[in-house]
Design an enzyme around this catalytic site. Structure first.
Site, short mmCIF file in Angstrom:
data_model
loop_
_atom_site.label_atom_id
_atom_site.label_comp_id
_atom_site.label_asym_id
_atom_site.label_seq_id
_atom_site.Cartn_x
_atom_site.Cartn_y
_atom_site.Cartn_z
N CYS A 1 0.99 -1.48 -0.32
CA CYS A 1 0.33 -0.15 -0.22
C CYS A 1 1.10 0.82 -0.35
CB CYS A 1 -0.33 -0.25 0.60
SG CYS A 1 -2.16 1.50 1.00
N HIS A 46 -3.66 -5.61 0.89
CA HIS A 46 -3.15 -5.79 2.49
C HIS A 46 -2.75 -7.28 3.03
CE1 HIS A 46 -1.83 -1.74 3.94
NE2 HIS A 46 -3.53 -0.84 2.73
N GLU A 55 -0.53 -8.61 5.02
CA GLU A 55 -0.57 -8.74 6.46
C GLU A 55 -1.88 -8.34 7.41
OE1 GLU A 55 -0.88 -6.16 5.10
OE2 GLU A 55 -1.32 -4.56 6.14
#
Lengths: 230, 80
Positions: free
Chosen positions: A86, A203, A205
């Site tokens: 990002c 994302h 994560e």
């Protein structure tokens, strides 16, 4: 494999990323302060999401001049792994480690939602556990994710198989509707020519536990360590 | 010496914010507005720099930092 998560003033996904790499993947993961000149011997540098330096001027533009980025550039030039997520992707573009630039999303809205992306290449260190054409469900959260590059750059990136992820529908089909932010050629993630630097807007994560609404992000992080983690 | 630098998107790059402003102006009845391009303005106050040096240094600063040459272009002039 040891991971380093770079922390800029304004980073806000650094703790999530450290959690995913350290607690979920069980790998050594440390923070790297942007003002230091020390990569602490990490094998993979992760530039996390957020708003580095407030995204003043342009997203990622000021982060490029942070002291540690000299070492990150040298690490990348040596073939070391770098993953930009990002805002981290935007920083890699501003640094010139990846080609192109980000424009404001086509609908001028901050998009915070799950999207589906198609794996275009499984021949990268970041996707080697995936299948070509596999559809991943991952969250996005950005204002400036509308990928732009001049036509000749796009052609070069495409012809060398450097587009890794494209926004798609849940069947893996590309459409204007599924291209949520208006990115040219629906590009959601790409690698550099050497294949050791990747940037992506979604994302991974934030999709590593059922509690978070999905685990597809693990495929990308686990590809980096070369195997699934139970 | 004060200089002003105007950064805007290249013509080849879509400017969705400019388009939105244009649509607002059309809605308000300003039908003669053919296009709107949105940009950024920077005013720099320079010290101990000659005009010749400014002509070399300001474009350098603009292309290295203030504008992203992939998507943006700039013009500048000396204010005082």
């Amino acid at each position: 494999m040891k991971f380093g998560v770079v922390v800029f003033p304004g980073s806000n996904c650094d703790a999530d990323t450290l959690h995913a790499l350290g607690d979920i993947l069980g790998r050594e993961a440390v923070y790297l302060w942007h003002k230091d000149h020390d990569l602490k011997g990490v094998d993979c540098v992760v530039l996390p999401g957020g708003f580095a330096h407030g995204d003043y001027l342009r997203s990622g533009a000021i982060a490029r001049f942070s002291p540690l980025m000299r070492e990150v550039g040298e690490h990348a030039a040596r073939g070391g792994l770098v993953l930009g997520i990002c805002n981290g992707f935007q920083v890699l573009l501003e640094m010139g480690l990846l080609p192109g630039a980000m424009l404001r999303n086509k609908n001028l809205k901050f998009l915070c939602r799950f999207v589906t992306v198609r794996v275009e290449s499984e021949k990268t260190a970041f996707t080697r556990l995936a299948r070509k054409g596999q559809v991943l469900r991952l969250p996005i959260a950005h204002f400036d994710g509308n990928y732009y590059a001049p036509p000749d750059v796009l052609d070069e990136v495409e012809s060398n198989g450097r587009v890794v992820l494209r926004y798609c529908d849940d069947q893996g089909r590309l459409s204007e509707e599924s291209n949520v932010n208006g990115s040219l050629r629906s590009i959601a993630g790409l690698v550099n020519a050497a294949g050791n630097v990747m940037g992506l807007m979604p994302h991974p994560e934030r999709a590593v536990e059922d509690l978070l609404g999905g685990t597809d992000g693990r495929l990308i992080l686990e590809s980096l360590i070369g195997g699934r983690v139970p | 010496m004060k200089v002003r630098i105007l950064v805007s998107f290249k013509d080849s790059v879509l400017d969705p914010q400019g388009q939105t402003v244009k649509n607002a102006l059309l809605t308000l009845g300003y039908g003669f507005v053919r296009d709107v391009r949105q940009g950024k303005v920077f005013e720099l106050d320079l010290e101990g720099v000659s005009e010749d040096e400014a002509r070399r240094l300001v474009p350098e600063i603009a292309s290295k930092v203030l504008a992203n040459p992939i998507i943006e272009t700039f013009v500048w002039d000396i204010l005082a």
